[in-house]
Enzyme design. Structure first.
Site, short mmCIF file in Angstrom:
data_model
loop_
_atom_site.label_atom_id
_atom_site.label_comp_id
_atom_site.label_asym_id
_atom_site.label_seq_id
_atom_site.Cartn_x
_atom_site.Cartn_y
_atom_site.Cartn_z
N LYS A 55 0.85 -1.21 0.00
CA LYS A 55 0.00 0.00 0.00
C LYS A 55 0.88 1.26 0.00
O LYS A 55 0.60 2.22 -0.71
CB LYS A 55 -0.96 -0.05 1.20
CG LYS A 55 -2.01 -1.14 1.02
CD LYS A 55 -2.77 -1.52 2.29
CE LYS A 55 -3.67 -2.74 1.99
NZ LYS A 55 -4.36 -3.26 3.18
N GLN A 99 -4.24 -1.76 9.59
CA GLN A 99 -4.14 -3.07 8.95
C GLN A 99 -4.78 -4.15 9.82
O GLN A 99 -4.44 -4.29 11.00
CB GLN A 99 -2.67 -3.40 8.64
CG GLN A 99 -2.48 -4.70 7.88
CD GLN A 99 -3.07 -4.68 6.46
OE1 GLN A 99 -2.96 -3.71 5.75
NE2 GLN A 99 -3.72 -5.78 6.08
N ASP A 122 -10.46 3.23 4.22
CA ASP A 122 -10.51 1.77 4.03
C ASP A 122 -11.92 1.25 4.30
O ASP A 122 -12.18 0.05 4.17
CB ASP A 122 -9.49 1.11 4.96
CG ASP A 122 -9.04 -0.26 4.47
OD1 ASP A 122 -9.08 -0.50 3.25
OD2 ASP A 122 -8.63 -1.08 5.31
#
Ligand code: NAP
Length: 285
Positions: A55, A99, A122
């Site tokens: 990412k 994450q 996200d």
């Protein structure tokens, strides 16, 4: 005849080109303020470290910045909440990626939900999920949003199709089901306590494998002419679906690797840039 390859790698590459152009426009308008994604990695799971690195590399390729936050394995919920709170307050951070998964002692849901909605690029908060599910503007969880983008790009018809999503996780199966429902599919969501799973999958015009077990969904469960989306990725390169036995019988399929994975990253980049554009244009006189 083999099914069409839903080539996520190729589309993601194109998207990166478009995003890089938009970043240049934004830089010109803001006197050089770069869109910035904060990546938060907790603990020492090697796969998570690889995903975060991918990412950050994508940010670099399109001219965005990333801010690395790494916390040790023994981090507790309060410490992670503190880190998120300071990123929330930082005007130079436009998006926050926490994450998944975090170590088990952490209340992951509380930490996800601490992310400010404007920075939830996200799409992991309950707030974002609720808005997306209601059809209101929202970023949407990156993996299912990337799958929707891929299906749209290849003109895969969703309306009135019978979609079966195998998996109901908060970041993948559940939002996937809602996105397909919003696109007017008739959706069945399966999970570990579903009975007669092969029979249900056989009825699907569109199957999404999001189980987290290598080749769990067998080729002979999948009807001829179905669209096959494999969200899984495992060491050795297999997905959640036995793809080899399906490619000649399906209409279209996502390869593993090169299908869903690159679309997740491209979607995260798209949503981070959108957040930066909103934040920076609000700050411009
Ligand atoms: P997860 O949180 O472990 O969820 C797995 C889901 O599968 C759960 O809902 C579980 O049901 C269901 N399941 C487990 N065993 C089952 C069984 N025997 N029959 C039917 N359903 C079963 O996994 P996830 O995070 O959603 O990830 C799923 C897959 O997608 C993984 O392979 C992961 O690597 C991949 N993934 C890829 C990306 C990407 O960017 N490419 C991103 C995220 C995830 P219960 O709810 O009943 O436990």
């Amino acid at each position: 005849m083999p099914g069409i390859v839903l080539d996520g790698k190729k589309l993601a590459k194109k998207m990166e080109g478009w995003l890089a152009d938009r970043v240049q426009v934004l830089l010109a308008h803001t006197g050089g303020k770069a869109p910035t994604l904060a990546t938060v990695l907790v603990g020492d799971d090697p796969a998570s470290a690889v995903y975060v690195r991918m990412k950050r590399n994508a940010c670099r390729r399109i001219g965005m910045q990333s801010r690395r936050v790494e916390l040790p394995q023994e981090t507790n919920t309060e410490e992670l909440l503190d880190a998120i709170t300071s990123l929330n307050a930082d005007p130079d951070v436009h998006g926050i990626l926490l994450q998944h998964p975090v170590p088990p002692q952490i209340d992951e849901r509380r930490c996800f939900d601490a992310i400010r909605p404007e920075k939830d690029v996200d799409g992991v908060t309950c707030h974002d999920f609720g808005r997306m599910a209601m059809g209101e503007p929202a970023y949407g969880a990156a993996t299912p949003a990337g799958i929707m983008r891929l299906l749209e790009h290849y003109n895969i018809q969703i309306q009135s199709k019978r979609a079966v999503v195998v998996g109901r996780s908060p970041i993948l199966g559940k939002p996937m089901a809602m996105m397909l429902l919003n696109a007017h599919a008739t959706v069945t969501v399966c999970h570990s306590r579903t009975t007669h799973l092969p029979d249900i999958v056989r009825q699907a015009d569109l199957v999404v494998g999001a189980v987290g077990r290598p080749q769990f969904i067998k080729a002979d469960w999948i009807a001829e002419g179905a669209v096959v989306v494999d969200a899984g990725y495992h060491q050795g390169g297999s997905g959640d679906i036995e793809l080899a036995g399906v490619v000649d019988r399906c209409i279209a399929y996502t390869p593993v690797p090169g299908g869903v994975g690159p679309m997740t990253i491209a979607t995260l980049m798209t949503q981070t840039l959108a957040a930066a554009e909103t934040a920076l244009s609000a700050g411009t006189p």
